[in-house]
Design an enzyme around this catalytic site. Sequence first.
Site, PDB file in Angstrom:
ATOM      1  N   SER A   1       0.888  -1.173   0.000  1.00  0.00           N
ATOM      2  CA  SER A   1       0.000   0.000   0.000  1.00  0.00           C
ATOM      3  C   SER A   1       0.916   1.210   0.000  1.00  0.00           C
ATOM      4  CB  SER A   1      -0.911   0.003   1.232  1.00  0.00           C
ATOM      5  OG  SER A   1      -1.722  -1.142   1.246  1.00  0.00           O
TER       6      SER A   1
ATOM      7  N   LYS B   1      -6.277   2.703  -3.037  1.00  0.00           N
ATOM      8  CA  LYS B   1      -6.058   1.955  -1.794  1.00  0.00           C
ATOM      9  C   LYS B   1      -6.049   2.895  -0.585  1.00  0.00           C
ATOM     10  CE  LYS B   1      -4.929  -1.336   1.028  1.00  0.00           C
ATOM     11  NZ  LYS B   1      -5.946  -2.319   1.441  1.00  0.00           N
TER      12      LYS B   1
ATOM     13  N   LYS C   1      -0.552   4.887   8.643  1.00  0.00           N
ATOM     14  CA  LYS C   1       0.222   5.246   7.444  1.00  0.00           C
ATOM     15  C   LYS C   1      -0.710   5.462   6.256  1.00  0.00           C
ATOM     16  CE  LYS C   1       1.373   1.832   5.083  1.00  0.00           C
ATOM     17  NZ  LYS C   1       0.879   1.005   3.978  1.00  0.00           N
TER      18      LYS C   1
HETATM   19  P1  NDP Z   1       4.083  -7.098   7.778  1.00  0.00           P
HETATM   20  O1  NDP Z   1       4.616  -6.115   8.761  1.00  0.00           O
HETATM   21  O2  NDP Z   1       3.431  -8.339   8.258  1.00  0.00           O
HETATM   22  O3  NDP Z   1       5.272  -7.547   6.793  1.00  0.00           O
HETATM   23  C1  NDP Z   1       6.191  -6.616   6.309  1.00  0.00           C
HETATM   24  C2  NDP Z   1       7.171  -7.307   5.389  1.00  0.00           C
HETATM   25  O4  NDP Z   1       8.108  -6.326   4.917  1.00  0.00           O
HETATM   26  C3  NDP Z   1       7.993  -8.397   6.071  1.00  0.00           C
HETATM   27  O5  NDP Z   1       8.264  -9.400   5.112  1.00  0.00           O
HETATM   28  C4  NDP Z   1       9.259  -7.637   6.465  1.00  0.00           C
HETATM   29  O6  NDP Z   1      10.387  -8.485   6.602  1.00  0.00           O
HETATM   30  C5  NDP Z   1       9.427  -6.765   5.257  1.00  0.00           C
HETATM   31  N1  NDP Z   1      10.274  -5.600   5.513  1.00  0.00           N
HETATM   32  C6  NDP Z   1      10.079  -4.637   6.441  1.00  0.00           C
HETATM   33  N2  NDP Z   1      11.059  -3.710   6.353  1.00  0.00           N
HETATM   34  C7  NDP Z   1      11.896  -4.116   5.372  1.00  0.00           C
HETATM   35  C8  NDP Z   1      13.081  -3.587   4.810  1.00  0.00           C
HETATM   36  N3  NDP Z   1      13.623  -2.436   5.250  1.00  0.00           N
HETATM   37  N4  NDP Z   1      13.681  -4.259   3.796  1.00  0.00           N
HETATM   38  C9  NDP Z   1      13.147  -5.413   3.336  1.00  0.00           C
HETATM   39  N5  NDP Z   1      12.018  -5.973   3.825  1.00  0.00           N
HETATM   40  C10 NDP Z   1      11.394  -5.323   4.829  1.00  0.00           C
HETATM   41  O7  NDP Z   1       3.123  -6.256   6.821  1.00  0.00           O
HETATM   42  P2  NDP Z   1       1.820  -6.745   6.016  1.00  0.00           P
HETATM   43  O8  NDP Z   1       2.140  -7.975   5.250  1.00  0.00           O
HETATM   44  O9  NDP Z   1       0.651  -6.693   6.931  1.00  0.00           O
HETATM   45  O10 NDP Z   1       1.654  -5.493   5.015  1.00  0.00           O
HETATM   46  C11 NDP Z   1       2.421  -5.355   3.828  1.00  0.00           C
HETATM   47  C12 NDP Z   1       1.757  -4.266   2.983  1.00  0.00           C
HETATM   48  O11 NDP Z   1       0.430  -4.683   2.649  1.00  0.00           O
HETATM   49  C13 NDP Z   1       1.623  -2.917   3.713  1.00  0.00           C
HETATM   50  O12 NDP Z   1       1.799  -1.866   2.815  1.00  0.00           O
HETATM   51  C14 NDP Z   1       0.182  -2.959   4.245  1.00  0.00           C
HETATM   52  O13 NDP Z   1      -0.343  -1.657   4.447  1.00  0.00           O
HETATM   53  C15 NDP Z   1      -0.511  -3.717   3.127  1.00  0.00           C
HETATM   54  N6  NDP Z   1      -1.749  -4.445   3.488  1.00  0.00           N
HETATM   55  C16 NDP Z   1      -1.852  -5.169   4.657  1.00  0.00           C
HETATM   56  C17 NDP Z   1      -3.021  -5.861   4.945  1.00  0.00           C
HETATM   57  C18 NDP Z   1      -3.188  -6.702   6.178  1.00  0.00           C
HETATM   58  O14 NDP Z   1      -4.329  -7.096   6.478  1.00  0.00           O
HETATM   59  N7  NDP Z   1      -2.127  -7.012   6.925  1.00  0.00           N
HETATM   60  C19 NDP Z   1      -4.177  -5.819   4.024  1.00  0.00           C
HETATM   61  C20 NDP Z   1      -3.934  -5.105   2.798  1.00  0.00           C
HETATM   62  C21 NDP Z   1      -2.768  -4.419   2.570  1.00  0.00           C
HETATM   63  P3  NDP Z   1      10.787  -9.131   8.029  1.00  0.00           P
HETATM   64  O15 NDP Z   1      10.067 -10.464   8.079  1.00  0.00           O
HETATM   65  O16 NDP Z   1      12.257  -9.273   7.960  1.00  0.00           O
HETATM   66  O17 NDP Z   1      10.334  -8.181   9.104  1.00  0.00           O
END
Ligand code: NDP
Length: 288
Positions: free
Chosen positions: A90, A164, A233
């Site tokens: 997002s 979104k 955010k």
């Molecule tokens: P999470 O916090 O569960 O996962 C984040 C992911 O990003 C992890 O794989 C994390 O890796 C990785 N990450 C974080 N920082 C870095 C970095 N600096 N470099 C590389 N990788 C990184 O988030 P979500 O899966 O919940 O959300 C992901 C996106 O989807 C967001 O934009 C959110 O707004 C959107 N979204 C979420 C929904 C939900 O219900 N959760 C629904 C719809 C959209 P690591 O495992 O190492 O921490």
Amino acid sequence: MSTAFIGLGAMGYPMARHLAAQEDTLVWNRTFARAEAHEAEYGSEARPLTELAQADIIFSCLPTSTEVWEVLRALDGYLMPDTVWVDCTSGHPAEAPRQAAWLKERGVAWLDAPVSGGVAGAEAGTLTVMVGGDAAALERVRPRLAFAGKTVHVGGVGAGFAVKAVNNTLLAVNLWAAGEGLAALKAAGVDLSAALDVINASSGRSNATENLIGQRVLTREFPATFALGLLAKDVGIGLDLVATHKGSAPLLGQTAGLYRAAERMVGAAEDHTAALKLIEQMNDVELT
Ligand code: NDP
């Protein structure tokens, strides 16, 4: 032909599972053990980040556009022409044209393709995907969106991120407003399950009243599937969108401030529905 997925978080982990069931799928996660677990569980291939550039479609699903820039820069010199980059983050609509231009210099097409439907939708493979960017690139990718239930091309580069942000801003408004209304009913001595029963058969209903509050707040479970910090955010992005176009949206401005306060006072890693704990404190009631 193979696909690649970067970011196996709450959403990415189940999304990539559907890709791996359909075709060869390379996966990478910053905490690499999660990529190895995905390989063991779903038959994807955990690889170093630079090897994911071999795929002809690369998906990313990271917290914000900032982390997407980090992985783009880490892949500089490895990306191959005729690849399509599909960013399911997002993200921010102002970053999308910059990221698309950066990729175009390297022969790579860009689609912003954020998703809605939550972790349950990702697990079921029924996510709604809102896509900004070139229609021809989307047609190349469309048959391979194995995690999608519905895919809509909403406009040019950045339009997916904009839709979104507005969708999630509406979620935030509805959730907060329902919380304030239910706090008033609680103070008045009304049974909240009965109140929700009525509201959900009446004109005040929303996803917040129909699903979120009954399942997550009244039960006191607040399962952390979508972080409060991520919703804050998204509302901030919605407000940036208004400001970019010199719009007037005082309700959205207040909502952004309230969710920033909730993020600080309740905790960014808590579930987004835990924002209502701040309303509970403000009214000295518990939404049970
Ligand atoms: P999470 O916090 O569960 O996962 C984040 C992911 O990003 C992890 O794989 C994390 O890796 C990785 N990450 C974080 N920082 C870095 C970095 N600096 N470099 C590389 N990788 C990184 O988030 P979500 O899966 O919940 O959300 C992901 C996106 O989807 C967001 O934009 C959110 O707004 C959107 N979204 C979420 C929904 C939900 O219900 N959760 C629904 C719809 C959209 P690591 O495992 O190492 O921490």
